[in-house]
Write a protein that holds these residues in place. Structure first.
Motif, PDB file in Angstrom:
ATOM      1  N   LEU D  60     -48.646  86.766-100.207  1.00  0.00           N
ATOM      2  CA  LEU D  60     -49.739  86.941 -99.400  1.00  0.00           C
ATOM      3  C   LEU D  60     -49.556  88.107 -98.370  1.00  0.00           C
ATOM      4  O   LEU D  60     -48.550  88.795 -98.224  1.00  0.00           O
ATOM      5  CB  LEU D  60     -49.499  85.637 -98.720  1.00  0.00           C
ATOM      6  CG  LEU D  60     -49.905  84.399 -99.258  1.00  0.00           C
ATOM      7  CD1 LEU D  60     -49.422  83.085 -98.212  1.00  0.00           C
ATOM      8  CD2 LEU D  60     -51.328  84.140 -99.950  1.00  0.00           C
ATOM      9  N   ASP D  61     -50.766  88.406 -97.682  1.00  0.00           N
ATOM     10  CA  ASP D  61     -50.947  89.466 -96.863  1.00  0.00           C
ATOM     11  C   ASP D  61     -51.325  89.212 -95.475  1.00  0.00           C
ATOM     12  O   ASP D  61     -52.529  88.583 -95.405  1.00  0.00           O
ATOM     13  CB  ASP D  61     -51.598  90.811 -97.510  1.00  0.00           C
ATOM     14  CG  ASP D  61     -51.297  92.033 -96.950  1.00  0.00           C
ATOM     15  OD1 ASP D  61     -51.209  92.819 -97.397  1.00  0.00           O
ATOM     16  OD2 ASP D  61     -51.739  91.978 -95.467  1.00  0.00           O
ATOM     17  N   SER D  64     -55.268  90.401 -95.203  1.00  0.00           N
ATOM     18  CA  SER D  64     -56.104  89.876 -95.955  1.00  0.00           C
ATOM     19  C   SER D  64     -55.907  88.258 -96.087  1.00  0.00           C
ATOM     20  O   SER D  64     -57.271  87.551 -96.637  1.00  0.00           O
ATOM     21  CB  SER D  64     -56.160  90.334 -97.618  1.00  0.00           C
ATOM     22  OG  SER D  64     -54.728  90.314 -98.201  1.00  0.00           O
ATOM     23  N   ASP D  65     -54.990  87.703 -96.076  1.00  0.00           N
ATOM     24  CA  ASP D  65     -54.765  86.195 -96.266  1.00  0.00           C
ATOM     25  C   ASP D  65     -54.432  85.485 -94.975  1.00  0.00           C
ATOM     26  O   ASP D  65     -54.140  84.122 -95.222  1.00  0.00           O
ATOM     27  CB  ASP D  65     -53.539  85.982 -97.160  1.00  0.00           C
ATOM     28  CG  ASP D  65     -53.703  86.762 -98.372  1.00  0.00           C
ATOM     29  OD1 ASP D  65     -54.669  87.001 -98.811  1.00  0.00           O
ATOM     30  OD2 ASP D  65     -52.830  87.211 -98.910  1.00  0.00           O
ATOM     31  N   LYS D 285     -53.822  82.256 -96.814  1.00  0.00           N
ATOM     32  CA  LYS D 285     -55.028  81.905 -97.613  1.00  0.00           C
ATOM     33  C   LYS D 285     -56.269  81.234 -96.686  1.00  0.00           C
ATOM     34  O   LYS D 285     -56.697  80.346 -97.449  1.00  0.00           O
ATOM     35  CB  LYS D 285     -54.690  81.245 -98.987  1.00  0.00           C
ATOM     36  CG  LYS D 285     -54.242  81.971-100.139  1.00  0.00           C
ATOM     37  CD  LYS D 285     -55.039  83.271-100.622  1.00  0.00           C
ATOM     38  CE  LYS D 285     -54.546  84.081-101.480  1.00  0.00           C
ATOM     39  NZ  LYS D 285     -54.891  85.268-101.781  1.00  0.00           N
TER      40      LYS D 285
END
Lengths: 287, 287, 287, 287, 287, 287
Positions: D60-61, D64-65, D285
């Motif tokens: 995960l980042d 972006s997440d 997310k």
């Protein structure tokens, strides 16, 4: 393929073509407070690459205007001062025997005794000019005779009265100042102002110059084990060295830099710059 | 909820209402000895909260008497000096185009070239007042033209003879001093004493002021990569800046603070205080 | 009188009698966070005197059981990565041409590219075993292709798919991990456990081993610019090296030690000890 | 022209679009040994640029997440703990009122009391999972009730028995361990091994997670004021957090990093990495 | 067998035979920037063994010419300024009641308030001579009245107008300087030059001397939390103390040394030396 | 008024009521690499206030469950190892003569020789359990017999074969390992795993336990002059001490902490905690 050897900057002449030999005496076993001066010569070699070989003060350059051989560091036995002194004395004698000028980087100030033993054996009328915050005139320190705190007293035992001139002294116990006042040595307290007169008197005799870098104010030279507030500036010391080294100087040393106490590197850089100036003063223009 | 933004202390005006823009140029890829100046602008922003916004020297306050926008730090590509210079030049041009006064915090001294390129494009008769320990006049350094050691030489290629005035210079190789002596630049060695006369002559032309903080004595400013003993005091530099910034100055920079070498924080604090004084000198009372 | 030359401990053979050549590549201009690896090789030479030449792990001794020449440090132009790479490549080629084994001490990891260029030119089927916390697989970093963050990607451009084996990787952006997953390189995340299998497969081809010391856990190796928690132990890395260096290895490097971040000296000491082990693994008993 | 704002890496969402809010509580007035945790949040923001936004552990980042707003640091009045607690409580309540998840970076551990006060007011059945080397269960410390050494005891006064679960505890006076043994809190000494069972029991109630980073072994996290040998590893703590944060967690904090004790930066880097993992565990997310 | 007790060097008289009592007040909870002065008194005791008991400036020796008892350090409750002040006040009153001269080592400057409260209760016409870089005249700091930044303002509330004389002040907000200009205190900005005149006027009244060591230039005293460039030298401060302490001084303190910021130990050594001089000035020759 | 004496935490019994005496032997003149262990005992006394007197491992407390007198530090003459050893031997004999258990804090490891001389004179069948990274079995070091590198060899000259058991050894020259292999001492390399068996065999004879803290892995104990990667953990050493000190131990020492290399304080804190555990193991419950 050659080894890429790191000497003190600009001191890369061969021994045979040199007239000055610098070397390190990495020893600090008798240091009574914070040890670490054993790392001074290695640090100065390393950090010397942060300064230039050219002096705008003297308009001379170590590469083109001096002939200095860097003899590296002696490997001295920690815990055995007399053995260490013997090795330094032998090495200094070898340099003198070859007609060259020894420049020793300490190490603690006791190392000066070894070099003075060697030089005094060759020059019967030797005098000492001594820059320091501390008198170093104790007869013993906690029962130890071979201690940094006694080094000038030990030198006096070799040279006798009227031969030693101290400058910048601002620390010692009462007995040291009293002993100096008895006339055994000539002590200038706190500053260097009487150096020109002294230098004038010492026009002829051979002179050993010993520089304990803690003569400098700790603002300019924090990197030493026993910093003493109220010292002299770099400029004052540089100018004093120019006067002193203009005499019949036959050997010198610079000591008491403690690199681990020099977080910024500024003390080591100062020592390197002062060494460059000293080397050029001694050997400038292939003198 | 607003972000709690950390600017340099007292520099929290909006861009549109400001007449001065400070920004960081965190780059040190060409530094030849100890790198680390890339962290100067961030450290200065942080440490600026240890000083006051009010100057008792000038009786002015950054909050009420100046209009400074802090533009943050540029994100510069390490290892690519030309690209970094291009980004700084563009940013400086944008500030100038909006009629504001750029104040750059280095980084290494090479960054000055970018700002000078931008300013010289706008002011045809630009002069430079340069405070530094090092001449920075080499034509190249180990074959590299875009090096901190060459930055004033590169500026000279833009401006030509008789435009650059150097103060406090006490280090360089022989060729740099010789080249200065040929008359390409006006170099004051060791101190700042001729600044008043120079400032008088430079009453009219637009001036770029570049301050390499290592012009200061290392006792006052140990936190820099190549400390050079024998420098000027904070008070001397503050007073010199007051004279210089009283002229028709159009841009300035301050560089070569290396926070990792500043254990106590005193060098960073000094840089912050000098920056406060400079900002107030430039923009005091909504000038 | 001989110079007292400081080599890495026990590496004092003459070039002609040696079969291994270690040398320093002091360059860190593209380091994107905390620079300082340029001082690694000098620090390791100095600190190597705190370890012994004898390995109780291997029962071998650098003095009696290996023939290593210490070539010193290259003088590399900061700010000009391509020029620096060229100098390293030339030097590596010279060593290889003389039938000796090159061992490079970085410096930043980008320097590996230079050595790989030289080695790959001589060994057409070269493979790489790569120990690192970081993938180093970016195509560019802030627009710069010659960056430490891209070095293995650059190596891949020379060697192609199926040639590079990475171990211990635990940091990178998503694209790097995705690119590895596409099969260009074989990446073992987090630990070194698959090394024995990989080594078995790589029984024949010539291998270049590159050790980014930050593969170690920061508890064991804090002295590096971008420490990544969750790494491997000294013992794991030493045992992995024993396996890797038991293959047909033709060159190796060790990089990313940053001495200024190593207050206690423990990271530098570890690097020295690992280097001693590696040298004995490569050249033990005059192999 | 926009300000170039430095948030914690990857936490640059606007407040309105975020579901997590991190903020700093820079206060350490009651620290009884070495102070300095007040600088933790600023240091973490700075040093976070040495890590990546992407987690290879979670794939995960942060960019972006997750949707994290960095609210900066509160300006807390040193010397006045009750006033500081009040400000933190108000700020936490505002975040909760907006339906967002508060993540506080200390400062000393006492700051946890303020956040717990705010959270407990909203969640009547609040439980605490507490990672720490120290029990923090004293009733007072030198007569002071609002002390870091008493913080969990103060929390117990709000929550009552059977609500607090401690892990990794290995320091305290005899009375603290005795009080825990009386059943007021559930204390796991020395390690984290019972966490899975505890987490299973705490499937439903709202949970506050407080991480005193000195639960880690000082080898992995030396940068804290009262290091206690015999702690857990980064990997153990990361995996424990994954379990704990998988429950119905409604707020968390991380505290006791002391940057001035973190010479190499490795402790700060570890804290940043653990924070990245925690933020992704909480909000991955767009959960 | 006796305990081997470490007092400040030379201060080993019994309480009953002493006329001066030094003690530490290790507290820094209200410090608004870098804390750490709590460790000053312990560090000074330790480091005092690096200086001599003999003063070549005064030709007096702590062992033979003064009678000083070292009362050790008070155990003060961090986070609770009022309680800490109470303990110091009580301790000071006890010393005064026994007819002895109290010398307090801070800690932060707020501690001065406690001693002044005790001394003012006994001497109705008490005056203060205050050496400092900072005015310390704020009415409150972030809402806190008991803050180091307000300490002289609090003292003024006890003593009233015309009783407080400040020297070396170079930092504060505009309101502090304005308030001083209203005539409540006599402030000498930047230097100590008016001290002789002031001292002449203050021939009779009882005087409290408070020395914030940051009055010194940071070059000479970097080891303090908020260094302010442009300060006075050690020699200037020593000479000023000699004048001030020659008056009817009844108590004194020395504060704001922060040992963790004093990498080289030079600031701590300076503080020790200044303390030795002060003790000898106060109590020389069993005065 | 009493002096406020700082002993090691919880060790404030009177000599007459104690059964354990701890004392410092601050000497490091023969240290061959980085000196500084002379400051260990003072640092440990200071830093011991960061730990608790209560051990959750043993459920014992120094205050209530042990009777320890802290005898302070001996004043040893730097540069004169034999004199220093004599003073320590005398002091140890005095403690033994009074029926108490001596616990010495070094200093360098050579100091162990002095205590062993005193203990062996009283216990004819003395055995030694030795924890260390280094074998310390050299016959001389650079010609010096009284060196830290030779200390166990010197002890062997007193005790003879089959009396000395070494653990954790991972550094030495080939001759040391060979000499051990000849059967003069029993050496366990790399770890402590054979200690339980050895302890079982040593059920009866009097034992001296000497702990060179560098037996620990440098990750856990960086604060020592010659860190050797690949060591044991705190937990392993604590558990080993519990076994060893459960035998008929008559004296012990702990040495080689070098505080100046311990930036974070974590090594000193570990040494304090291990000392607390050892004191409680030796003297728990007024044993």
């Amino acid at each position: 393929m050659d080894r890429n050897v790191h000497t003190f900057i600009g001191c890369d002449k061969e021994y045979s073509e040199s007239n000055i030999v610098i070397f390190g005496a990495p020893f600090d076993s008798t240091t009574s407070y914070r040890p670490g001066t054993r790392f001074a010569s290695a640090a100065m070699r390393s950090e010397s690459f942060g300064i230039e070989t050219y002096s705008p003060y003297l308009d001379l350059d170590l590469v083109s205007d001096a002939r200095v051989f860097d003899g590296g560091d002696l490997e001295l036995p920690f815990g055995s001062p007399e053995a260490a002194l013997g090795m330094i004395q032998d090495f200094t004698e070898e340099i003198l025997a070859d007609g060259k000028f020894p420049v020793m980087i300490g190490g603690e100030h006791l190392m000066t005794l070894a070099a003075v033993r060697a030089v005094a054996a060759r020059y019967s009328n030797l005098h000492i000019i001594h820059f320091d915050a501390h008198a170093d005139l104790r007869d013993d320190y906690l029962g130890v005779k071979l201690s940094h705190a006694c080094v000038i007293r030990r030198c006096h035992e070799i040279l006798g009265d009227d031969r030693i001139f101290q400058f910048g002294i601002r620390s010692g116990d009462r007995s040291e100042f009293a002993w100096a006042d008895e006339g055994h040595v000539t002590m200038r307290k706190f500053d260097l102002r009487t150096l020109p007169e002294v230098a004038e008197k010492l026009a002829d005799p051979p002179i050993y110059v010993t520089v304990d870098l803690d003569v400098l104010d700790p603002s300019q030279f924090p990197g030493t084990g026993t910093p003493e507030a109220g010292g002299v500036t770099f400029t004052e010391l540089r100018e004093a060295l120019k006067i002193a080294l203009g005499r019949n100087v036959v050997a010198m040393d610079m000591n008491e830099l403690s690199p681990a106490l020099d977080h910024s590197g500024a003390s080591t850089a100062l020592a390197c710059k002062l060494m460059r100036e000293a080397l050029l003063m001694i050997g400038g223009k292939y003198k």
